[in-house]
Scaffold this motif. Structure first.
Motif, mmCIF file in Angstrom:
data_model
loop_
_atom_site.group_PDB
_atom_site.id
_atom_site.type_symbol
_atom_site.label_atom_id
_atom_site.label_comp_id
_atom_site.label_asym_id
_atom_site.label_seq_id
_atom_site.Cartn_x
_atom_site.Cartn_y
_atom_site.Cartn_z
ATOM 1 N N ALA A 199 0.934 -1.236 0.082
ATOM 2 C CA ALA A 199 0.141 0.195 -0.020
ATOM 3 C C ALA A 199 0.958 1.143 -0.138
ATOM 4 O O ALA A 199 1.904 1.338 0.740
ATOM 5 C CB ALA A 199 -0.986 -0.170 1.216
ATOM 6 N N LEU A 200 0.581 2.073 -0.825
ATOM 7 C CA LEU A 200 1.376 3.293 -1.071
ATOM 8 C C LEU A 200 0.393 4.559 -1.195
ATOM 9 O O LEU A 200 -0.326 4.468 -1.965
ATOM 10 C CB LEU A 200 2.215 3.330 -2.170
ATOM 11 N N VAL A 201 0.648 5.516 -0.469
ATOM 12 C CA VAL A 201 0.057 6.902 -0.309
ATOM 13 C C VAL A 201 0.794 8.079 -0.253
ATOM 14 O O VAL A 201 1.891 7.899 0.488
ATOM 15 C CB VAL A 201 -1.189 6.940 0.802
ATOM 16 N N LEU A 202 0.527 8.957 -1.116
ATOM 17 C CA LEU A 202 1.175 10.444 -1.108
ATOM 18 C C LEU A 202 0.502 11.276 -0.178
ATOM 19 O O LEU A 202 -0.670 11.328 0.063
ATOM 20 C CB LEU A 202 1.262 10.953 -2.447
ATOM 21 N N ASP A 203 1.237 12.201 0.579
ATOM 22 C CA ASP A 203 0.781 13.050 1.403
ATOM 23 C C ASP A 203 1.483 14.431 0.990
ATOM 24 O O ASP A 203 2.358 14.648 1.604
ATOM 25 C CB ASP A 203 1.374 12.772 3.050
ATOM 26 N N PRO A 204 0.840 15.064 0.200
ATOM 27 C CA PRO A 204 1.394 16.313 -0.488
ATOM 28 C C PRO A 204 1.600 17.386 0.578
ATOM 29 O O PRO A 204 2.545 18.248 0.369
ATOM 30 C CB PRO A 204 0.422 16.657 -1.771
ATOM 31 N N ALA A 205 0.788 17.507 1.526
ATOM 32 C CA ALA A 205 0.832 18.662 2.436
ATOM 33 C C ALA A 205 1.862 18.492 3.449
ATOM 34 O O ALA A 205 2.790 19.534 3.753
ATOM 35 C CB ALA A 205 -0.604 18.400 3.631
ATOM 36 N N ARG A 206 2.392 17.125 3.377
ATOM 37 C CA ARG A 206 3.726 17.015 4.439
ATOM 38 C C ARG A 206 4.831 16.646 3.326
ATOM 39 O O ARG A 206 6.006 16.409 3.891
ATOM 40 C CB ARG A 206 3.486 15.809 5.401
ATOM 41 N N ARG A 207 4.509 16.628 1.973
ATOM 42 C CA ARG A 207 5.652 16.301 0.979
ATOM 43 C C ARG A 207 6.272 14.960 1.305
ATOM 44 O O ARG A 207 7.300 14.580 1.614
ATOM 45 C CB ARG A 207 6.662 17.365 0.919
ATOM 46 N N LEU A 233 13.469 13.046 -3.456
ATOM 47 C CA LEU A 233 13.447 13.107 -4.757
ATOM 48 C C LEU A 233 12.134 13.697 -5.712
ATOM 49 O O LEU A 233 12.548 13.868 -6.931
ATOM 50 C CB LEU A 233 14.040 11.787 -5.424
ATOM 51 N N ILE A 234 11.260 13.623 -5.165
ATOM 52 C CA ILE A 234 10.079 14.078 -5.842
ATOM 53 C C ILE A 234 10.149 15.398 -6.006
ATOM 54 O O ILE A 234 10.186 16.053 -4.947
ATOM 55 C CB ILE A 234 8.674 13.307 -5.015
ATOM 56 N N ASP A 235 9.603 15.995 -7.123
ATOM 57 C CA ASP A 235 9.569 17.662 -7.185
ATOM 58 C C ASP A 235 7.989 17.704 -6.936
ATOM 59 O O ASP A 235 7.142 17.860 -7.997
ATOM 60 C CB ASP A 235 9.916 18.170 -8.749
ATOM 61 N N TRP A 236 7.876 18.074 -5.974
ATOM 62 C CA TRP A 236 6.306 18.503 -5.407
ATOM 63 C C TRP A 236 5.836 19.447 -6.158
ATOM 64 O O TRP A 236 4.556 19.742 -6.052
ATOM 65 C CB TRP A 236 6.434 18.409 -3.723
ATOM 66 N N ASP A 237 6.655 20.530 -6.485
ATOM 67 C CA ASP A 237 6.339 21.668 -7.152
ATOM 68 C C ASP A 237 5.902 21.604 -8.507
ATOM 69 O O ASP A 237 5.702 22.723 -9.041
ATOM 70 C CB ASP A 237 7.161 22.946 -6.666
ATOM 71 N N ILE A 242 9.507 12.820 -11.184
ATOM 72 C CA ILE A 242 10.515 12.117 -10.539
ATOM 73 C C ILE A 242 11.485 11.328 -11.688
ATOM 74 O O ILE A 242 10.810 11.207 -12.767
ATOM 75 C CB ILE A 242 10.109 11.113 -9.408
ATOM 76 N N VAL A 243 12.505 11.136 -11.541
ATOM 77 C CA VAL A 243 13.654 10.676 -12.788
ATOM 78 C C VAL A 243 12.943 9.079 -12.571
ATOM 79 O O VAL A 243 13.012 8.368 -11.495
ATOM 80 C CB VAL A 243 14.893 10.818 -12.332
ATOM 81 N N PRO A 244 13.043 8.433 -13.813
ATOM 82 C CA PRO A 244 12.422 7.239 -13.874
ATOM 83 C C PRO A 244 13.381 6.032 -13.085
ATOM 84 O O PRO A 244 13.083 5.208 -12.448
ATOM 85 C CB PRO A 244 12.628 6.888 -15.367
ATOM 86 N N ALA A 295 1.019 5.963 -8.218
ATOM 87 C CA ALA A 295 0.689 7.040 -7.543
ATOM 88 C C ALA A 295 1.015 8.329 -8.124
ATOM 89 O O ALA A 295 0.357 9.523 -7.907
ATOM 90 C CB ALA A 295 1.155 6.896 -6.005
ATOM 91 N N LEU A 296 2.414 8.529 -8.676
ATOM 92 C CA LEU A 296 2.855 9.612 -9.333
ATOM 93 C C LEU A 296 2.499 10.106 -10.859
ATOM 94 O O LEU A 296 2.810 11.155 -11.246
ATOM 95 C CB LEU A 296 4.531 9.637 -9.330
ATOM 96 N N SER A 297 1.852 9.156 -11.382
ATOM 97 C CA SER A 297 1.389 9.540 -12.778
ATOM 98 C C SER A 297 0.142 10.086 -13.142
ATOM 99 O O SER A 297 -0.421 10.260 -12.086
ATOM 100 C CB SER A 297 1.310 7.838 -13.382
#
Length: 297
Positions: A199-207, A233-237, A242-244, A295-297
């Motif tokens: 299971a994987l989740v993104l939390d943009p508020a906390r990056r 490594l993720i460019d949140w802005d 992210i690099v492949p 998740a990042l797509s």
């Protein structure tokens, strides 16, 4: 649900409220609470359990739905996998809906409940890594209307346990409004018990990135260092780019953290992991890589 006649329970109580159920358990300390019964009947049929009494939870309507509460979803422990798999719930917590849809054949999904999945704490429980990645909290009902909270991860790790007469009433899940993914490998086609799950989740508020690996250990595993590394490594802005190459590296990082190399021998050599373990590690790596990619797509 059984091909033979197990020893009949001496008493069956069917409360209609959570507090009535707690009171029934207090009055009958040997009683076993039962909701969907998918795990209970397996134990009864195998001769591992002969309950002296049962407290049925199926008539408690207050724990069969959900509500919004301060940026969280308050999920009743009586929610079935089938109900959580519906589109309206999937819009709320996509990863938990995906886990519910993967929980097994229709008869299991129609009967099995969220609270039962947590209380039985089977390593292959599909909801468990999702709840761990979401850092969910349990609301426990106790005698005389008492309520207390504990992190789901504490119960699964044995850091805190349910006390006599207590029941899981609700699960509080933060609503992140961000991509989340659940994937599992069963070793065969169609619904089945997980060989490994992620299971994987993104939390943009906390990056942040939160990941939990299920089925390979008695409880879901959180590769914290891998989470922190890939989040950096993720460019949140810039569209969460992210690099492949980081996707594959993340998968390997997660797999190595959850299934480490064998300890060095006395002569300093490192024994090779058995083929089955290496296959499991590759499976975890692939699941983690794909989950992050989706998740990042």
């Amino acid at each position: 649900m059984t091909t033979h006649a197990p020893q009949a329970a001496q008493a069956v109580t069917l409360p209609t409220t959570l507090d009535e159920a707690v009171a029934a358990l207090a009055a009958m300390p040997a009683a076993v609470p039962v909701a969907g019964g998918t795990d209970l009947m397996t134990a009864v049929n195998s001769g591992q359990l002969r309950p002296a009494a049962l407290v049925g939870l199926g008539r408690i309507s207050e724990i069969r739905g959900w509500q919004y509460q301060d940026g969280h979803a308050l999920l009743g422990a009586g929610l079935t996998h089938a109900r959580m798999g519906r589109p309206d719930f999937a819009a709320l917590i996509p990863a938990l809906a995906a886990a519910a849809r993967a929980a097994g054949p229709p008869q299991i999904r129609n009967a099995g409940t969220l609270g039962g999945n947590i209380a039985s704490a089977a390593p292959t429980g599909d909801a468990l890594p999702v709840l761990a990645a979401l850092e969910s909290t349990l609301i426990i009902a106790g005698p005389d209307g008492a309520r207390r909270e504990m992190p789901v991860s504490h119960l699964l790790a044995g850091m805190e346990m349910l006390r006599a007469g207590e029941l899981i009433g609700y699960v509080r899940v933060p609503l992140l409004h961000a991509p989340q993914v659940f994937l599992k490998a069963t070793g065969r086609t169609g619904p089945g018990r997980a060989m490994a799950s992620v299971a994987l989740v993104l939390d943009p508020a906390r990056r942040g990135v939160r990941c939990a690996v299920g089925a390979i250990a008695p409880m879901p595993l959180r590769p914290l260092e891998a989470e922190q590394w890939v989040a950096s490594l993720i460019d949140w802005d810039n569209g969460r780019a992210i690099v492949p190459e980081a996707l594959s590296a993340f998968g390997e990082y997660v797999a190595a953290a959850c299934i480490p190399d064998a300890a060095p021998a006395e002569d300093g050599s490192v024994p090779q992991l058995p083929p089955a373990v290496l296959h499991l590690r590759r499976t975890v790596a692939a699941l983690a890589r794909r989950a992050l990619g989706r998740a990042l797509s």
